[in-house]
Design a protein around this motif. Structure first.
Motif, PDB file in Angstrom:
ATOM      1  N   UNK A 121      34.364  46.228  60.248  1.00 32.82           N
ATOM      2  CA  UNK A 121      35.373  45.281  60.746  1.00 32.82           C
ATOM      3  C   UNK A 121      36.368  45.007  59.625  1.00 32.82           C
ATOM      4  N   UNK A 122      37.644  44.976  59.955  1.00 31.12           N
ATOM      5  CA  UNK A 122      38.630  44.592  58.943  1.00 31.12           C
ATOM      6  C   UNK A 122      38.303  43.200  58.425  1.00 31.12           C
ATOM      7  N   UNK A 123      38.172  43.072  57.101  1.00 29.80           N
ATOM      8  CA  UNK A 123      37.730  41.814  56.491  1.00 29.80           C
ATOM      9  C   UNK A 123      38.659  41.414  55.353  1.00 29.80           C
ATOM     10  N   UNK A 124      39.068  40.143  55.355  1.00 27.99           N
ATOM     11  CA  UNK A 124      39.789  39.564  54.227  1.00 27.99           C
ATOM     12  C   UNK A 124      38.780  38.699  53.480  1.00 27.99           C
ATOM     13  N   UNK A 125      38.470  39.088  52.243  1.00 29.48           N
ATOM     14  CA  UNK A 125      37.378  38.425  51.526  1.00 29.48           C
ATOM     15  C   UNK A 125      37.862  37.844  50.203  1.00 29.48           C
ATOM     16  N   UNK A 126      37.101  36.874  49.718  1.00 33.87           N
ATOM     17  CA  UNK A 126      37.314  36.324  48.386  1.00 33.87           C
ATOM     18  C   UNK A 126      36.381  37.049  47.420  1.00 33.87           C
ATOM     19  N   UNK A 127      36.773  37.118  46.164  1.00 31.86           N
ATOM     20  CA  UNK A 127      35.909  37.762  45.174  1.00 31.86           C
ATOM     21  C   UNK A 127      34.934  36.720  44.643  1.00 31.86           C
ATOM     22  N   UNK A 128      33.982  36.343  45.510  1.00 28.75           N
ATOM     23  CA  UNK A 128      33.048  35.261  45.172  1.00 28.75           C
ATOM     24  C   UNK A 128      32.235  35.574  43.928  1.00 28.75           C
ATOM     25  N   UNK A 129      31.803  36.813  43.811  1.00 30.75           N
ATOM     26  CA  UNK A 129      30.964  37.175  42.665  1.00 30.75           C
ATOM     27  C   UNK A 129      31.752  37.039  41.359  1.00 30.75           C
ATOM     28  N   UNK A 130      32.928  37.656  41.308  1.00 29.90           N
ATOM     29  CA  UNK A 130      33.722  37.625  40.077  1.00 29.90           C
ATOM     30  C   UNK A 130      34.143  36.201  39.718  1.00 29.90           C
ATOM     31  N   UNK A 131      34.536  35.417  40.708  1.00 30.91           N
ATOM     32  CA  UNK A 131      34.963  34.039  40.443  1.00 30.91           C
ATOM     33  C   UNK A 131      33.810  33.215  39.870  1.00 30.91           C
ATOM     34  N   UNK A 132      32.612  33.411  40.416  1.00 30.44           N
ATOM     35  CA  UNK A 132      31.453  32.645  39.953  1.00 30.44           C
ATOM     36  C   UNK A 132      30.991  33.105  38.575  1.00 30.44           C
ATOM     37  N   UNK A 133      31.140  34.398  38.292  1.00 28.69           N
ATOM     38  CA  UNK A 133      30.874  34.898  36.934  1.00 28.69           C
ATOM     39  C   UNK A 133      31.836  34.230  35.951  1.00 28.69           C
ATOM     40  N   UNK A 134      33.111  34.138  36.343  1.00 28.36           N
ATOM     41  CA  UNK A 134      34.111  33.516  35.464  1.00 28.36           C
ATOM     42  C   UNK A 134      33.800  32.044  35.206  1.00 28.36           C
ATOM     43  N   UNK A 135      33.377  31.336  36.243  1.00 28.63           N
ATOM     44  CA  UNK A 135      33.031  29.921  36.077  1.00 28.63           C
ATOM     45  C   UNK A 135      31.850  29.774  35.116  1.00 28.63           C
ATOM     46  N   UNK A 136      30.806  30.563  35.322  1.00 30.25           N
ATOM     47  CA  UNK A 136      29.608  30.467  34.481  1.00 30.25           C
ATOM     48  C   UNK A 136      29.927  30.863  33.042  1.00 30.25           C
ATOM     49  N   UNK A 137      30.670  31.945  32.875  1.00 33.59           N
ATOM     50  CA  UNK A 137      31.063  32.376  31.529  1.00 33.59           C
ATOM     51  C   UNK A 137      31.899  31.326  30.819  1.00 33.59           C
TER      52      UNK A 137
END
Length: 328
Positions: A151-167
């Motif tokens: 299915x065509x999906x518009x997604x957020x980069x949840x993994x990368x954003x959460x890595x950035x927050x934790x880092x």
């Protein structure tokens, strides 16, 4: 009652020319278009929706399924969707699942029965029944926020954003970071953000106490209760907490302040969502902006592409930015 023939006579053009101007299809000179639209405005002419539907075999309506209409995120998404679709002559029909996954399936079927031209779904889960329902209704379809297979999906980069927050927390010297998430049946918010936190902590050889990881339900109250459980009756206390939504982060902050903790001196707090509240709570909340309005625009453009017969199965990743404020 003014008809399209009346408009054509008043503008001294053909009925076809008026139709092209109204539907923004086919060539019409700018001067003629302005003349026609001026007459339309003066006469108050309204095209017949039913006649247009018979002619185009479309209803001119797009169904939108949201997990909770009352949130800022939903408002921004809808603004983006409507900005794009309204310019193409479409109206939107909003439904609210109230975070109940069964209603997602119910509303897909309901919208199909209402003969919408397509559906944009902001889901909170992915399961076989939901995927089968999407296939069964056989409509142009876009998933917003979850990566649906096929299915065509518009997604957020949840993994990368959460890595950035934790880092970011680690780089600022916080080494005991707690986490308040949501259920992992939500693949994006529940699973991806949690895995990013756990794996980033492990990468830096930082331990995660069992009682530092709590699960809420997106609400301010669940953030408050999660923070309460993390801090009560435990010797090992965190010096930072990463909540996966701003609302839960604000709830965590409220409990911390009630208990006499200073933010960020004793405990730092971060969220995700860039809500209006995040800027005005005290201290202002460090958060992640997912550009929700732009995500809504992307979803609308992807759906329009399907209606025009373009590629119907692709993933579009939306951008984000980390906003550093006083809570860290």
């Amino acid at each position: 009652m003014t008809t399209i023939n009346d408009i054509a006579k008043m503008a001294n053009v053909s009925r076809t020319t008026v139709s092209r101007a109204l539907n923004n299809s086919g060539y019409v000179s700018e001067d003629v278009r302005k003349k026609i639209m001026s007459i339309v405005e003066e006469t108050g002419y309204m095209p017949s929706v039913s006649a247009k539907s018979l002619r185009t075999k479309r209803s001119g309506v797009i169904g939108i399924i949201l997990p909770r209409i009352s949130t800022e995120t939903a408002s921004r998404l809808v603004n983006g969707i409507n900005d794009v679709l309204s310019k193409q002559g479409f109206q939107i029909l909003l439904t609210d699942t109230e975070l109940q996954k069964d209603k997602e399936i119910e509303y897909i079927r309901l919208l199909k029965s209402r003969q919408v031209d397509g559906i944009i779904l902001s889901a909170t889960n992915i399961n076989d029944e939901l995927l089968q329902t999407i296939q069964d209704v056989d409509l142009p379809f876009v998933s917003l926020g979850q990566d649906f297979p096929g299915v065509t999906s518009v997604v957020y980069d949840d993994y990368a954003a959460s890595v950035d927050v934790t880092n970011m927390l680690i780089q600022k010297g916080y080494d005991k970071i707690a986490f308040i998430g949501v259920g992992e049946e939500d693949p994006s918010v529940g699973y991806e953000r949690k895995q990013a936190y756990l794996q980033t902590m492990a990468k830096h050889d930082l331990p995660v106490q069992d009682h530092w990881v709590e699960t809420g339900d997106f609400s301010i109250e669940s953030g408050y209760e999660g923070m309460k459980r993390i801090l009560q009756n435990h010797d090992a206390q965190p010096n930072a907490v990463f909540a996966v939504t701003d609302r839960m982060a604000i709830g965590a902050m409220e409990y911390l302040k009630e208990q006499g903790y200073k933010i960020p001196e004793d405990v730092a707090v971060t969220g995700i969502g860039a809500s209006v509240m995040s800027k005005y709570v005290s201290p202002s909340l460090t958060t992640v902006d997912y550009f929700n309005k732009e995500a809504g625009e992307e979803a609308a453009r992807a759906l329009l592409g399907q209606l025009q017969g373009k590629n119907t199965s692709k993933k579009i990743k939306n951008s984000y930015r980390l906003i550093l404020r006083d809570s860290v």
